[in-house]
Design a protein around this motif. Structure first.
Motif, PDB file in Angstrom:
ATOM      1  N   ILE A 180      41.146 -73.628 -64.135  1.00  0.00           N
ATOM      2  CA  ILE A 180      42.221 -74.183 -63.303  1.00  0.00           C
ATOM      3  C   ILE A 180      41.881 -74.016 -61.823  1.00  0.00           C
ATOM      4  CG2 ILE A 180      44.633 -73.867 -62.583  1.00  0.00           C
ATOM      5  CD1 ILE A 180      45.207 -73.114 -65.563  1.00  0.00           C
ATOM      6  N   TRP A 181      41.428 -72.825 -61.460  1.00  0.00           N
ATOM      7  CA  TRP A 181      41.138 -72.558 -60.052  1.00  0.00           C
ATOM      8  C   TRP A 181      39.926 -73.350 -59.562  1.00  0.00           C
ATOM      9  CZ3 TRP A 181      45.440 -70.248 -60.915  1.00  0.00           C
ATOM     10  CH2 TRP A 181      46.186 -69.750 -59.859  1.00  0.00           C
ATOM     11  N   GLU A 182      38.957 -73.591 -60.417  1.00  0.00           N
ATOM     12  CA  GLU A 182      37.822 -74.443 -60.040  1.00  0.00           C
ATOM     13  C   GLU A 182      38.333 -75.825 -59.631  1.00  0.00           C
ATOM     14  OE1 GLU A 182      34.084 -76.129 -59.391  1.00  0.00           O
ATOM     15  OE2 GLU A 182      34.459 -74.009 -59.763  1.00  0.00           O
ATOM     16  N   ARG A 183      39.201 -76.381 -60.447  1.00  0.00           N
ATOM     17  CA  ARG A 183      39.760 -77.710 -60.130  1.00  0.00           C
ATOM     18  C   ARG A 183      40.662 -77.650 -58.901  1.00  0.00           C
ATOM     19  NH1 ARG A 183      40.825 -82.005 -64.555  1.00  0.00           N
ATOM     20  NH2 ARG A 183      41.383 -82.901 -62.583  1.00  0.00           N
ATOM     21  N   LEU A 184      41.451 -76.583 -58.788  1.00  0.00           N
ATOM     22  CA  LEU A 184      42.349 -76.436 -57.647  1.00  0.00           C
ATOM     23  C   LEU A 184      41.559 -76.355 -56.343  1.00  0.00           C
ATOM     24  CD1 LEU A 184      45.142 -75.938 -56.367  1.00  0.00           C
ATOM     25  CD2 LEU A 184      44.850 -73.511 -56.927  1.00  0.00           C
ATOM     26  N   VAL A 185      40.529 -75.526 -56.336  1.00  0.00           N
ATOM     27  CA  VAL A 185      39.752 -75.359 -55.108  1.00  0.00           C
ATOM     28  C   VAL A 185      38.983 -76.637 -54.776  1.00  0.00           C
ATOM     29  CG1 VAL A 185      37.901 -74.043 -54.004  1.00  0.00           C
ATOM     30  CG2 VAL A 185      39.653 -72.849 -55.326  1.00  0.00           C
ATOM     31  N   GLU A 186      38.367 -77.255 -55.771  1.00  0.00           N
ATOM     32  CA  GLU A 186      37.654 -78.517 -55.508  1.00  0.00           C
ATOM     33  C   GLU A 186      38.612 -79.602 -55.033  1.00  0.00           C
ATOM     34  OE1 GLU A 186      34.480 -79.563 -55.222  1.00  0.00           O
ATOM     35  OE2 GLU A 186      33.935 -77.459 -55.408  1.00  0.00           O
ATOM     36  N   ASP A 235      33.032 -74.218 -48.172  1.00  0.00           N
ATOM     37  CA  ASP A 235      32.511 -72.858 -48.012  1.00  0.00           C
ATOM     38  C   ASP A 235      32.355 -72.268 -49.409  1.00  0.00           C
ATOM     39  OD1 ASP A 235      32.111 -70.125 -47.594  1.00  0.00           O
ATOM     40  OD2 ASP A 235      33.611 -69.987 -45.992  1.00  0.00           O
ATOM     41  N   GLU A 236      31.166 -72.365 -49.951  1.00  0.00           N
ATOM     42  CA  GLU A 236      30.922 -71.935 -51.335  1.00  0.00           C
ATOM     43  C   GLU A 236      31.198 -70.448 -51.541  1.00  0.00           C
ATOM     44  OE1 GLU A 236      30.463 -73.786 -54.007  1.00  0.00           O
ATOM     45  OE2 GLU A 236      30.444 -75.627 -52.844  1.00  0.00           O
ATOM     46  N   GLU A 237      30.913 -69.644 -50.532  1.00  0.00           N
ATOM     47  CA  GLU A 237      31.187 -68.201 -50.649  1.00  0.00           C
ATOM     48  C   GLU A 237      32.691 -67.950 -50.772  1.00  0.00           C
ATOM     49  OE1 GLU A 237      30.541 -64.309 -47.880  1.00  0.00           O
ATOM     50  OE2 GLU A 237      28.839 -65.698 -48.032  1.00  0.00           O
ATOM     51  N   ARG A 238      33.460 -68.630 -49.949  1.00  0.00           N
ATOM     52  CA  ARG A 238      34.923 -68.501 -50.004  1.00  0.00           C
ATOM     53  C   ARG A 238      35.449 -69.029 -51.335  1.00  0.00           C
ATOM     54  NH1 ARG A 238      39.768 -66.194 -49.380  1.00  0.00           N
ATOM     55  NH2 ARG A 238      41.391 -67.728 -49.043  1.00  0.00           N
ATOM     56  N   LYS A 239      34.913 -70.150 -51.794  1.00  0.00           N
ATOM     57  CA  LYS A 239      35.333 -70.723 -53.073  1.00  0.00           C
ATOM     58  C   LYS A 239      35.130 -69.710 -54.198  1.00  0.00           C
ATOM     59  CE  LYS A 239      34.056 -74.226 -56.443  1.00  0.00           C
ATOM     60  NZ  LYS A 239      33.187 -75.344 -56.785  1.00  0.00           N
ATOM     61  N   ALA A 240      33.956 -69.114 -54.268  1.00  0.00           N
ATOM     62  CA  ALA A 240      33.667 -68.131 -55.314  1.00  0.00           C
ATOM     63  C   ALA A 240      34.595 -66.935 -55.210  1.00  0.00           C
ATOM     64  CB  ALA A 240      32.213 -67.693 -55.225  1.00  0.00           C
ATOM     65  N   SER A 241      34.874 -66.496 -53.998  1.00  0.00           N
ATOM     66  CA  SER A 241      35.761 -65.359 -53.783  1.00  0.00           C
ATOM     67  C   SER A 241      37.181 -65.648 -54.273  1.00  0.00           C
ATOM     68  CB  SER A 241      35.778 -65.011 -52.290  1.00  0.00           C
ATOM     69  OG  SER A 241      36.720 -64.014 -52.020  1.00  0.00           O
ATOM     70  N   VAL A 242      37.674 -66.849 -53.968  1.00  0.00           N
ATOM     71  CA  VAL A 242      39.030 -67.247 -54.386  1.00  0.00           C
ATOM     72  C   VAL A 242      39.120 -67.302 -55.914  1.00  0.00           C
ATOM     73  CG1 VAL A 242      40.669 -69.185 -54.387  1.00  0.00           C
ATOM     74  CG2 VAL A 242      39.584 -68.464 -52.249  1.00  0.00           C
ATOM     75  N   ILE A 243      38.129 -67.908 -56.547  1.00  0.00           N
ATOM     76  CA  ILE A 243      38.144 -68.033 -58.011  1.00  0.00           C
ATOM     77  C   ILE A 243      38.017 -66.657 -58.657  1.00  0.00           C
ATOM     78  CG2 ILE A 243      36.903 -68.947 -60.017  1.00  0.00           C
ATOM     79  CD1 ILE A 243      36.234 -71.417 -58.217  1.00  0.00           C
ATOM     80  N   ASN A 244      37.115 -65.829 -58.164  1.00  0.00           N
ATOM     81  CA  ASN A 244      36.943 -64.483 -58.730  1.00  0.00           C
ATOM     82  C   ASN A 244      38.205 -63.645 -58.583  1.00  0.00           C
ATOM     83  OD1 ASN A 244      34.305 -65.002 -59.559  1.00  0.00           O
ATOM     84  ND2 ASN A 244      33.420 -64.205 -57.663  1.00  0.00           N
ATOM     85  N   ALA A 245      38.870 -63.749 -57.450  1.00  0.00           N
ATOM     86  CA  ALA A 245      40.115 -63.003 -57.234  1.00  0.00           C
ATOM     87  C   ALA A 245      41.198 -63.462 -58.216  1.00  0.00           C
ATOM     88  CB  ALA A 245      40.592 -63.164 -55.795  1.00  0.00           C
ATOM     89  N   ALA A 246      41.276 -64.773 -58.440  1.00  0.00           N
ATOM     90  CA  ALA A 246      42.279 -65.300 -59.377  1.00  0.00           C
ATOM     91  C   ALA A 246      41.996 -64.825 -60.794  1.00  0.00           C
ATOM     92  CB  ALA A 246      42.309 -66.827 -59.317  1.00  0.00           C
ATOM     93  N   VAL A 247      40.735 -64.822 -61.194  1.00  0.00           N
ATOM     94  CA  VAL A 247      40.367 -64.370 -62.550  1.00  0.00           C
ATOM     95  C   VAL A 247      40.669 -62.886 -62.704  1.00  0.00           C
ATOM     96  CG1 VAL A 247      38.423 -63.999 -64.115  1.00  0.00           C
ATOM     97  CG2 VAL A 247      38.666 -66.183 -62.919  1.00  0.00           C
ATOM     98  N   LYS A 248      40.338 -62.104 -61.710  1.00  0.00           N
ATOM     99  CA  LYS A 248      40.607 -60.660 -61.757  1.00  0.00           C
ATOM    100  C   LYS A 248      42.109 -60.403 -61.876  1.00  0.00           C
ATOM    101  CE  LYS A 248      39.784 -56.410 -59.170  1.00  0.00           C
ATOM    102  NZ  LYS A 248      39.223 -55.805 -57.945  1.00  0.00           N
TER     103      LYS A 248
END
Length: 104
Positions: free
Chosen positions: A83-89, A55-68
């Motif tokens: 880190i979160w890109e690798r974690l989510v993938e 779910d690319e939308e969810r992936k982007a949301s998770v990464i953006n939330a972590a960065v924020k």
């Protein structure tokens, strides 16, 4: 006798104390990752189609939330994004394997 109790970072006065703190933090991170991957197993069990795993939308949301959150905490956002890109993938890959395994 060596005291292996982790001190708060601002209380460390030696590299030994820093390393004890880092090692303790790494163990905590692994325990949290174990729980996170447990949720991936649950997701694999709950999702009814294999296509629902990514779910690319969810992936982007998770990464953006972590960065924020990282920026609020004074942690480098670009490092957290990597880190979160690798974690989510990695989580997606794990979930796909679990999804297949459950349905074999």
């Amino acid at each position: 006798m060596t005291d292996n109790t982790a001190k708060a970072p601002e209380e460390c006065e030696s590299m030994t104390e820093v390393r004890i703190g880092v090692d303790a933090t790494d163990r905590e991170l692994l325990a949290l990752l174990e729980r996170r991957f447990g949720y991936m197993r649950a997701a694999a069990r709950i999702k009814t189609t294999r296509d629902a795993v990514r779910d690319e939308e969810r992936k982007a949301s998770v990464i953006n939330a972590a960065v924020k959150d990282a920026k609020v905490r004074g942690v480098p956002g670009d490092v957290i994004a990597d880190i979160w890109e690798r974690l989510v993938e990695g989580s997606i890959a794990y979930e796909l394997v679990e999804w297949d395994h459950i349905r074999d």
